[in-house]
Design a protein around this motif. Structure first.
Motif, short mmCIF file in Angstrom:
data_model
loop_
_atom_site.label_atom_id
_atom_site.label_comp_id
_atom_site.label_asym_id
_atom_site.label_seq_id
_atom_site.Cartn_x
_atom_site.Cartn_y
_atom_site.Cartn_z
N UNK A 1 -0.49 4.62 -1.21
CA UNK A 1 0.19 3.56 -0.46
C UNK A 1 0.72 4.25 0.66
N UNK A 2 0.14 4.58 1.94
CA UNK A 2 0.87 5.11 3.00
C UNK A 2 1.15 4.12 4.18
N UNK A 3 0.26 2.76 4.12
CA UNK A 3 0.74 2.15 5.28
C UNK A 3 0.67 0.65 4.54
N UNK A 4 1.23 -0.27 5.35
CA UNK A 4 1.15 -1.74 4.93
C UNK A 4 -0.16 -2.45 4.33
N UNK B 1 -2.60 -0.40 3.30
CA UNK B 1 -2.88 0.20 2.18
C UNK B 1 -2.33 -0.68 1.05
N UNK B 2 -0.91 -1.05 0.98
CA UNK B 2 -0.65 -2.04 -0.06
C UNK B 2 -1.12 -3.38 -0.11
N UNK B 3 -1.52 -4.05 1.01
CA UNK B 3 -2.20 -5.24 0.98
C UNK B 3 -3.67 -5.02 0.47
N UNK B 4 -4.51 -3.94 0.40
CA UNK B 4 -5.89 -3.82 -0.03
C UNK B 4 -5.53 -3.49 -1.64
N UNK C 1 1.20 6.08 -13.10
CA UNK C 1 0.93 5.27 -12.22
C UNK C 1 1.83 5.18 -10.85
N UNK C 2 3.14 5.47 -11.20
CA UNK C 2 3.69 5.62 -9.83
C UNK C 2 3.37 6.51 -8.83
N UNK C 3 3.19 7.97 -9.33
CA UNK C 3 2.47 9.14 -8.64
C UNK C 3 1.24 8.41 -7.72
N UNK C 4 0.49 7.66 -8.47
CA UNK C 4 -0.83 7.10 -8.12
C UNK C 4 -0.38 6.40 -6.81
#
Length: 103
Positions: A18-21, A23-26, A10-13
């Motif tokens: 997540x490369x950008x903010x 990506x994190x929001x999505x 999960x951490x690797x995924x």
């Protein structure tokens, strides 16, 4: 031991995804959609132009094999296409109808 392996995966995924903010929001929005109606989930996919086997699996709680088959059907029916390693929605109307019938 299995839980540690799953946690590491999960951490690797997450690191890969997540490369950008944005990506994190999505990704955060994707997880928050779990309890929503089928129509809300379909609307989320179309509005955010996010479609993948993983997205379908998580949103609709289906197996990876089922979600891959759905992606293949969407490509075959020219509803989505693979562009630069991402699926692009060709027809949001057709996608909505397909997912309403399939899910």
């Amino acid at each position: 031991m299995e839980n540690k392996k799953n946690k590491d995966l999960t951490i690797e995924f997450l690191k890969a995804r997540i490369k950008t903010e944005e990506d994190l929001d999505n990704l955060s929005n994707l997880f928050s959609m779990r309890g929503k109606s089928k129509e809300d989930k379909i609307k989320y996919i179309i509005e955010n132009e996010i479609i993948s086997a993983t997205t379908l699996r998580r949103l609709f709680d289906i197996s990876h094999i089922e979600s891959k088959d759905i992606i293949e059907d969407l490509i075959k029916n020219k509803i989505i296409e693979l562009v630069n390693n991402e699926y692009k929605i060709i027809s949001s109307t057709a996608l909505k109808q397909f997912l309403i019938e399939k899910m």
